[in-house]
Write a protein that holds these residues in place. Structure first.
Motif, short mmCIF file in Angstrom:
data_model
loop_
_atom_site.label_atom_id
_atom_site.label_comp_id
_atom_site.label_asym_id
_atom_site.label_seq_id
_atom_site.Cartn_x
_atom_site.Cartn_y
_atom_site.Cartn_z
N THR A 80 84.29 7.53 17.99
CA THR A 80 84.06 8.26 19.24
C THR A 80 82.67 8.05 19.80
OG1 THR A 80 83.32 10.23 18.07
CG2 THR A 80 85.66 10.06 18.52
N GLY A 81 81.68 7.73 18.95
CA GLY A 81 80.31 7.73 19.41
C GLY A 81 79.83 9.16 19.58
N MET A 82 78.59 9.33 19.95
CA MET A 82 78.04 10.67 20.14
C MET A 82 78.34 11.22 21.53
SD MET A 82 76.81 11.37 17.26
CE MET A 82 77.82 10.23 16.34
N GLY A 83 78.63 10.31 22.48
CA GLY A 83 78.87 10.73 23.85
C GLY A 83 77.92 10.11 24.84
N GLU A 84 76.90 9.37 24.33
CA GLU A 84 75.91 8.77 25.22
C GLU A 84 76.49 7.69 26.11
OE1 GLU A 84 75.68 6.27 21.45
OE2 GLU A 84 76.10 8.33 22.04
N SER A 85 77.61 7.09 25.68
CA SER A 85 78.20 6.01 26.47
C SER A 85 78.80 6.51 27.76
CB SER A 85 79.27 5.29 25.64
OG SER A 85 80.26 6.19 25.22
N GLY A 86 78.98 7.82 27.89
CA GLY A 86 79.51 8.37 29.14
C GLY A 86 78.43 8.62 30.17
N TYR A 87 77.17 8.28 29.84
CA TYR A 87 76.04 8.54 30.74
C TYR A 87 75.55 7.24 31.39
CZ TYR A 87 75.19 13.44 29.62
OH TYR A 87 75.30 14.80 29.52
N ILE A 88 74.98 7.41 32.57
CA ILE A 88 74.32 6.29 33.25
C ILE A 88 72.92 6.74 33.63
CG2 ILE A 88 75.20 6.94 35.55
CD1 ILE A 88 75.44 3.89 36.09
N PHE A 89 71.95 5.82 33.53
CA PHE A 89 70.55 6.11 33.84
C PHE A 89 70.13 5.25 35.02
CE2 PHE A 89 71.27 7.33 29.53
CZ PHE A 89 70.52 8.49 29.36
N ILE A 90 69.65 5.91 36.07
CA ILE A 90 69.34 5.23 37.32
C ILE A 90 67.86 5.41 37.62
CG2 ILE A 90 69.88 5.09 39.77
CD1 ILE A 90 72.58 6.53 38.89
N GLN A 91 67.15 4.31 37.81
CA GLN A 91 65.71 4.34 38.03
C GLN A 91 65.37 4.44 39.51
OE1 GLN A 91 65.23 0.59 35.71
NE2 GLN A 91 63.61 1.69 34.64
N SER A 92 64.24 5.07 39.78
CA SER A 92 63.77 5.19 41.16
C SER A 92 63.47 3.83 41.76
CB SER A 92 62.52 6.07 41.22
OG SER A 92 61.49 5.54 40.38
N SER A 93 63.17 2.84 40.91
CA SER A 93 62.88 1.49 41.40
C SER A 93 64.14 0.70 41.70
CB SER A 93 62.03 0.73 40.37
OG SER A 93 62.71 0.67 39.13
#
Length: 494
Positions: A64-77
């Motif tokens: 299952t993983g910890m759940g981090e794969s369901g997240y996306i990180f978007i940079q201001s740049s």
């Protein structure tokens, strides 16, 4: 038949020795046969106890993983990355059920050093589910128990620092702001900062950079950040920003001076809507017409094209994106000649893996919109100050694409083209050579020679020989020939 006392004693000694040996080896037998509960019940202090507990936990969580794969990180740049690998198909209820089973396991065997790795993984699952208080208490308990060698202390400290940052701190923040989707503030979003001149990027990124969590009003604050210029990134579940795009701020980076609080707000706005061609549409003929809905406040638009490619099992492997043209469009549609676009070979690329061998970018060999290919297109909206307001691209491609993926008809594919698409490059070279002085075949042969169909570098001299045989060279041909000649000259001077 009588047994002598000495013989009987020997037999008893042998039986005792055999029993002792069997008892000593019983934990190993129980562990390797999968009798973890029996092992823990009869031999709770044995060396096999900890791996048995971990195996029980693994049986509960599977992959299952910890759940981090369901997240996306978007940079201001402008950059974006997913949280990591893992199974993202489980919904919250399924994950909650897994967490409950791990909680039962922890309650059954207690908060001991042997249980520290189970408690740690449980803490991370609570973390990614947004159960901050429980995650924080578990991480603090793991810190008290120890268990070095089974968990990363550096990673644990990073997660704990993120959770502790939720609590009120004294003093002037180094950086603060609000995260909004549309008009609504976003609570419980991750915000992290990375030095703008740091070219290294970790994925998943969260524990490698200073990070915090937005409060109920969507506000975040960082304290004690060294002065400098920083990219600011927002992390949240992918489904939360479906249909939205982070609009450009007046400044793409935050400048921290160490005196007063820098402010960087992060605003997600509705995506531009791409109308046509739609998903899975087949383009036949020479004309490609792109159409989109006008976007409020837009002064002009720019267009992008992504070549989608699959692995040998037919799964999407990635995409290469370039600007379709440099032109600024003020209307809501644009038309192109596929034949002319296919004279553009700007999507070069080469990769190697042990499982697939050498893979070249097919669009870089056959043309920007080669027959039989899969492509995505997107439109970006800009204001009169050249600030990017929004885009139709969003942050999802591959199977979850919001950007429409269309296909071009296979009409016109040669034998060599089909072999290139199948990544059978040696056979493709021979097929193109059989075509003689065919301009298209010569162009592809030149690019195959230039990039090289093996792991090593290609041969620009061989590529130039093919290009000089083209009977009707175009503008991009002339640029490529000039580039080859320059590289050949530099190589001679070395």
């Amino acid at each position: 038949m009588r047994l002598k006392v000495r013989t009987l004693a020997g037999i008893l000694a042998a039986l005792l020795l055999l029993g002792w040996f069997g008892y000593r080896e019983l934990p190993s037998f129980l562990y390797h046969q999968g009798y973890y509960q029996a092992l823990l019940q009869w031999f709770p202090g044995h060396d096999y106890a900890r791996p048995a507990i971990n195996r029980l936990a693994m049986d509960i969580t599977h992959e299952t993983g910890m759940g981090e794969s369901g997240y996306i990180f978007i940079q201001s740049s402008g950059g974006a990355s997913s949280g990591g690998s893992g199974n993202t198909k489980l919904d919250r209820e399924e994950r909650a059920a897994i967490i409950n089973k791990l909680e039962e396991l922890l309650a059954q065997y207690g908060h001991t050093e042997q249980m520290s790795s189970v408690a740690y993984n449980l803490a991370l699952m609570h973390f990614w589910m947004g159960n901050w208080d429980r995650s924080e208490s578990l991480l603090q308990e793991v810190e008290r128990l120890g268990g070095e060698g089974w968990i990363s202390r550096e990673e644990q400290a990073a997660y704990l620092a993120i959770l502790e940052s939720r609590h009120k701190q004294e003093g002037v923040p180094s950086l603060e702001g609000v995260v909004r989707i549309g008009d609504k503030p976003v609570p419980n979003a991750f915000v992290m900062v990375q030095r703008a001149d740091d070219s290294t990027y970790y994925s998943p990124p969260l524990t490698h950079y200073p990070a915090t969590i937005t409060d109920e009003n969507g506000r975040y604050r960082f304290y004690d950040i060294d002065p400098g210029e920083y990219d600011v990134a927002v992390g949240m579940p992918m489904e939360k920003i479906s249909g939205y795009y982070m609009t450009e701020s007046e400044s793409k980076t935050a400048l921290i001076d160490g005196k007063s609080a820098a402010v960087q707000n992060m605003q997600f706005v509705p995506q531009v809507i791409a109308v046509s061609p739609g998903r899975n549409e087949l383009i036949q003929g020479d004309e490609l017409t792109l159409q989109w809905k006008p976007y409020e406040g837009a002064a002009y638009y720019k267009l992008n094209l992504s070549y989608m490619y699959r692995d040998r099992d037919g799964k999407y492997r990635g995409a290469t994106t370039i600007g379709l043209t440099d032109e600024r469009y003020t209307g809501d549609q644009a038309a192109f000649s596929i034949r002319e676009l296919n004279r553009n070979y700007n999507m070069n690329g080469k990769s190697y893996s042990q499982s697939e061998g050498v893979v070249l970018n097919t669009a870089g060999l056959l043309g920007m919109l080669f027959p039989g290919g899969e492509f995505a297109w997107s439109v970006d909206a800009y204001d009169e100050h050249d600030r990017k307001l929004s885009s139709s691209a969003g942050y999802f491609l591959l199977e979850d694409a919001v950007t429409p993926i269309f296909r071009t008809a296979e009409e016109g594919l040669s034998e060599g083209d089909r072999l290139v698409i199948a990544a059978r490059y040696e056979e493709a070279v021979e097929a193109y050579k059989r075509e003689g002085d065919n301009d298209h075949a010569l162009r592809v042969l030149a690019r195959l020679a230039d990039q090289g169909i093996g792991q090593g570098d290609g041969d620009p001299a061989e590529a130039l020989a093919y290009m000089e045989r083209i009977q009707e060279p175009g503008g991009s041909d002339a640029e490529f020939i000039e580039s080859l000649r320059e590289r050949i000259q530099r190589k001679k001077q070395v």
